[in-house]
Design an enzyme around this catalytic site. Structure first.
Site, mmCIF file in Angstrom:
data_model
loop_
_atom_site.group_PDB
_atom_site.id
_atom_site.type_symbol
_atom_site.label_atom_id
_atom_site.label_comp_id
_atom_site.label_asym_id
_atom_site.label_seq_id
_atom_site.Cartn_x
_atom_site.Cartn_y
_atom_site.Cartn_z
ATOM 1 N N GLU A 50 0.812 -1.224 0.000
ATOM 2 C CA GLU A 50 0.000 0.000 0.000
ATOM 3 C C GLU A 50 0.842 1.269 0.000
ATOM 4 O O GLU A 50 0.390 2.319 -0.446
ATOM 5 C CB GLU A 50 -0.954 0.025 1.199
ATOM 6 C CG GLU A 50 -2.081 -0.997 1.134
ATOM 7 C CD GLU A 50 -1.704 -2.337 1.764
ATOM 8 O OE1 GLU A 50 -0.502 -2.550 2.043
ATOM 9 O OE2 GLU A 50 -2.607 -3.160 1.978
ATOM 10 N N PHE A 112 -10.426 -6.870 15.129
ATOM 11 C CA PHE A 112 -9.430 -7.384 14.192
ATOM 12 C C PHE A 112 -9.137 -6.323 13.121
ATOM 13 O O PHE A 112 -10.054 -5.762 12.531
ATOM 14 C CB PHE A 112 -9.951 -8.674 13.532
ATOM 15 C CG PHE A 112 -9.025 -9.214 12.477
ATOM 16 C CD1 PHE A 112 -7.744 -9.650 12.806
ATOM 17 C CD2 PHE A 112 -9.420 -9.268 11.146
ATOM 18 C CE1 PHE A 112 -6.891 -10.127 11.825
ATOM 19 C CE2 PHE A 112 -8.572 -9.754 10.161
ATOM 20 C CZ PHE A 112 -7.296 -10.188 10.506
ATOM 21 N N GLN A 113 -7.896 -6.055 12.898
ATOM 22 C CA GLN A 113 -7.419 -5.068 11.910
ATOM 23 C C GLN A 113 -7.983 -3.677 12.155
ATOM 24 O O GLN A 113 -8.249 -2.932 11.205
ATOM 25 C CB GLN A 113 -7.712 -5.535 10.473
ATOM 26 C CG GLN A 113 -6.893 -6.770 10.114
ATOM 27 C CD GLN A 113 -6.881 -7.110 8.647
ATOM 28 O OE1 GLN A 113 -7.860 -6.890 7.951
ATOM 29 N NE2 GLN A 113 -5.779 -7.681 8.179
ATOM 30 N N LYS A 162 -16.969 -0.179 7.695
ATOM 31 C CA LYS A 162 -17.528 -1.129 6.734
ATOM 32 C C LYS A 162 -19.055 -1.049 6.658
ATOM 33 O O LYS A 162 -19.636 -1.098 5.561
ATOM 34 C CB LYS A 162 -17.088 -2.552 7.108
ATOM 35 C CG LYS A 162 -17.395 -3.569 6.036
ATOM 36 C CD LYS A 162 -16.711 -4.885 6.308
ATOM 37 C CE LYS A 162 -16.988 -5.883 5.185
ATOM 38 N NZ LYS A 162 -16.336 -7.176 5.432
ATOM 39 N N MET A 475 24.448 7.859 0.775
ATOM 40 C CA MET A 475 24.399 9.141 1.477
ATOM 41 C C MET A 475 24.767 8.969 2.953
ATOM 42 O O MET A 475 25.459 9.805 3.538
ATOM 43 C CB MET A 475 23.006 9.764 1.333
ATOM 44 C CG MET A 475 22.917 11.160 1.896
ATOM 45 S SD MET A 475 24.157 12.235 1.153
ATOM 46 C CE MET A 475 23.182 13.081 -0.059
HETATM 47 C C1 TPP Z 1 12.581 5.453 4.252
HETATM 48 C C2 TPP Z 1 13.912 6.050 4.566
HETATM 49 N N1 TPP Z 1 14.745 5.411 5.420
HETATM 50 C C3 TPP Z 1 15.962 5.938 5.692
HETATM 51 C C4 TPP Z 1 16.356 7.104 5.131
HETATM 52 C C5 TPP Z 1 17.724 7.700 5.463
HETATM 53 N N2 TPP Z 1 18.552 7.736 4.252
HETATM 54 C C6 TPP Z 1 18.723 8.855 3.507
HETATM 55 S S1 TPP Z 1 19.633 8.618 2.144
HETATM 56 C C7 TPP Z 1 19.883 6.996 2.525
HETATM 57 C C8 TPP Z 1 20.688 6.115 1.619
HETATM 58 C C9 TPP Z 1 20.070 5.945 0.274
HETATM 59 O O1 TPP Z 1 20.695 4.896 -0.411
HETATM 60 P P1 TPP Z 1 20.465 4.663 -1.947
HETATM 61 O O2 TPP Z 1 19.027 4.703 -2.274
HETATM 62 O O3 TPP Z 1 21.205 3.461 -2.357
HETATM 63 O O4 TPP Z 1 21.078 5.973 -2.582
HETATM 64 P P2 TPP Z 1 22.580 6.509 -2.603
HETATM 65 O O5 TPP Z 1 22.719 7.448 -1.440
HETATM 66 O O6 TPP Z 1 23.477 5.333 -2.494
HETATM 67 O O7 TPP Z 1 22.671 7.219 -3.897
HETATM 68 C C10 TPP Z 1 19.230 6.668 3.717
HETATM 69 C C11 TPP Z 1 19.278 5.336 4.346
HETATM 70 C C12 TPP Z 1 15.433 7.751 4.275
HETATM 71 N N3 TPP Z 1 15.691 8.924 3.705
HETATM 72 N N4 TPP Z 1 14.242 7.182 3.997
#
Ligand code: TPP
Length: 562
Positions: A50, A112-113, A162, A475
């Site tokens: 979802e 439930f749910q 519902k 990152m």
């Molecule tokens: C849902 C979520 N969880 C954690 C983060 C923290 N976060 C920001 S950038 C990143 C790494 C992203 O990795 P990737 O998609 O492989 O991109 P890259 O930085 O390697 O280009 C994370 C874990 C986030 N922004 N969103």
């Protein structure tokens, strides 16, 4: 008046709003809705999770500027769409999320749910409805669309027990609605616009800061007219990227944490800013105090709550950005104000931009980010829609991928939601099937919603995923390298799937590109293909995103590549 069930009236009301498709996944608490969906003319796109339904609705909404619709059942179905709702709220995207709820008698009994989705989403929706009488549904739907799409757009939740879906009632479908206390249209104050013009004319170093509001209100032509009439350089927020053609001589690109060096530098030197549809996020302005200390701020925004929230403004113009800018253009034209380009400020702006464009040190790797994204720009038609995931690849896109045609670039800029870009791209493709849609991705983000490949293939919504694969949460790795003395933890994604095989397993196309030339060819192949394509590009895990303004520091302390 016609007698019908709540669920039937929901479908009729949605059809009256012009809804032609909706994304979702059924369950016990929304089966009456699905049964009516079966009989309706609305196309249903079955997602695999979802969260992706809400991101698809978000992508659809941002591109079409009409609320995208998503359905989820109660409990876990409803909680799964929360991230998508929060993402839409943070980026002011129109969306209608419709959840099933346990029967009204069971609410509060740990049924439930059962989950209190109204309570859970209360801080992250523009409004939430829970009709307790089937007869309310037509009016609720009308109000939901009205609230979601007017003023500052945002997500609206409709949670329907519902039994309310099943109950029959005499239905009245209103043609219009009023919502007490909600006045989305404010006419811009002419005197404030006059003051803004005076202030811009008397400034020595004026700059325009264009935010997401320019994109939401499609004020591209007006923005460009003002920039050209007054010869003012334009920087954007990251969300405002694509509000002004990035190949225009007055464009400096995005400011902020991962803004262009020339944009940050000129922002720091400016003495007066016309901020149009920007909320002055911390990522854009660095430190709030530093920003407002240096500048006279003219703030235009449709949402009065934004005025003075993050920055003290000298002049505030509340109203739709397009309407405000249009009035401004008219006044400038009436007063025959048109400036030339021979002034010391523009000279300085041009010199600074030329300097950084020539001298900024780029990563030497053969598959460096700038090389990949510039190649992408070369081969991707300008009208294509580009989304991004979240991470280094997103910020490289900010730096190195020029958006030429306004309103064609979308990212999760507010919440920063990994996994947003791919389903949002599918939603965008549903809104504009005639243009190519491409998601710039990192493999960490793609892992989160890659099962939407099934949707892309089966529902004939082919998008391209350009996977900048550094086998890590890049990152986070960069932050650990920079701020945590290289103590690397929780970033290694070495056991990722083979993305070419993964794409093929879903019936999509997978291509590995190991040189810049191959990147160009792969994108061209994908553009000709009628199935989704994943282009897996192995990049250097050590490449950083630079320039960089560290969190909590002012723009003037931007770190440049050495
Ligand atoms: C849902 C979520 N969880 C954690 C983060 C923290 N976060 C920001 S950038 C990143 C790494 C992203 O990795 P990737 O998609 O492989 O991109 P890259 O930085 O390697 O280009 C994370 C874990 C986030 N922004 N969103």
């Amino acid at each position: 008046m016609e007698k019908m069930s709540g669920a039937r009236s929901l479908m009729v009301a949605l059809e009256k709003e012009g809804v032609e498709l909706a994304f979702g996944l059924p369950g016990g608490a929304n089966l009456p809705i699905y049964d009516e969906l079966y009989k309706s003319n609305i196309r249903h796109i079955l997602v695999r999770h979802e969260q992706s339904a809400s991101h698809m609705a978000d992508g659809f909404g941002r591109v079409s500027r009409r609320p995208g619709v998503c359905f989820a059942t109660s409990g876990p179905g409803a909680t799964n769409i929360v991230t998508g709702i929060a993402t839409a709220q943070a980026d002011s995207a129109p969306m209608i999320a419709i959840t099933g709820q346990v029967p009204s008698k069971m609410i509060g009994k740990d049924a439930f749910q059962e989950s209190d989705i109204i309570g859970i989403t209360n801080p992250i929706v523009k409004y939430a409805f829970q009709p307790m009488d089937a007869a309310e549904i037509p009016t609720v739907v009308k109000k939901a669309f009205y609230i979601s799409s007017t003023g500052r757009p945002g997500p609206v939740l409709i949670d329907i027990p519902k039994d309310v879906q099943q109950n029959e009632a005499e239905m009245h479908f209103p043609n219009e609605v009023k919502v007490r206390g909600y006045h989305p249209w404010v006419d811009p104050d002419i005197r404030e616009i006059e003051r803004a013009i005076d202030m811009l004319l008397s400034a020595e170093r004026p700059i325009i800061l264009a935010g997401g509001g320019v994109i939401i209100s499609s004020a591209f032509a007006e923005l460009q007219s003002i920039a050209e009439l007054l010869m003012i350089p334009v920087v954007t927020t990251f969300k405002g990227k694509g509000s002004f053609p990035e190949n225009h001589p007055l464009s400096l690109g995005p400011i902020g944490m991962h803004g262009h060096a020339e944009a940050n530098k000129m922002m720091v030197e400016a003495d007066c800013v016309l901020a149009a549809g920007s909320r002055f996020s911390d990522r854009s302005v660095g430190t709030f105090e530093e920003f407002e200390k240096r500048l006279k701020i003219i703030h235009m925004d449709v949402d009065p709550a934004e005025i003075g929230k993050n920055q003290t403004t000298t002049v505030a113009v509340v109203g739709d950005i397009k309407a405000s800018l249009r009035i401004m253009v008219k006044m400038l034209v009436q007063k025959a104000i048109k400036r030339g380009d021979d002034n010391p400020w523009l000279k300085r702006v041009n010199e600074t931009r030329d300097y950084y464009r020539e001298n900024l040190k780029l990563h030497p790797h053969p598959l460096g980010a700038a090389k990949i994204l510039r190649k992408l720009r070369e081969v991707l038609p300008h009208q294509s829609i580009v989304t991004t995931e979240v991470g280094q690849h997103q910020m490289w896109a900010s730096l190195f991928f020029d958006v030429i045609q306004p309103g064609t670039f979308f990212s999760s800029t507010g919440l920063g939601t990994m996994g947003w870009g791919f389903p949002a791209a599918i939603g965008a493709k549903a809104a504009k099937p005639s243009v190519p849609v491409l998601d710039i991705a990192g493999e960490g983000s793609f892992n989160m919603t890659e099962n939407s490949l099934a949707v892309s293939v089966l529902d004939n919504l082919p998008v391209i995923v350009l996977l900048m694969n550094n086998f890590s949460l890049g990152m986070v790795a960069q932050w650990q390298r920079t701020f945590y003395d290289r103590r690397m933890i929780g970033i290694d994604l070495k056991n990722c799937p083979d993305y070419v095989k993964l794409a093929e397993a879903y019936g999509a196309q997978g291509i590995r590109a190991e040189s810049i030339d191959e990147v160009g060819k792969a994108v061209q192949t994908a553009l000709k293909s009628d199935v989704a394509t994943v282009i897996d590009i192995p990049i250097d895990p050590q490449e950083d995103v630079l320039p960089f303004v560290a969190p909590g520091t002012p723009l003037k302390d931007m770190i440049l590549p050495s």
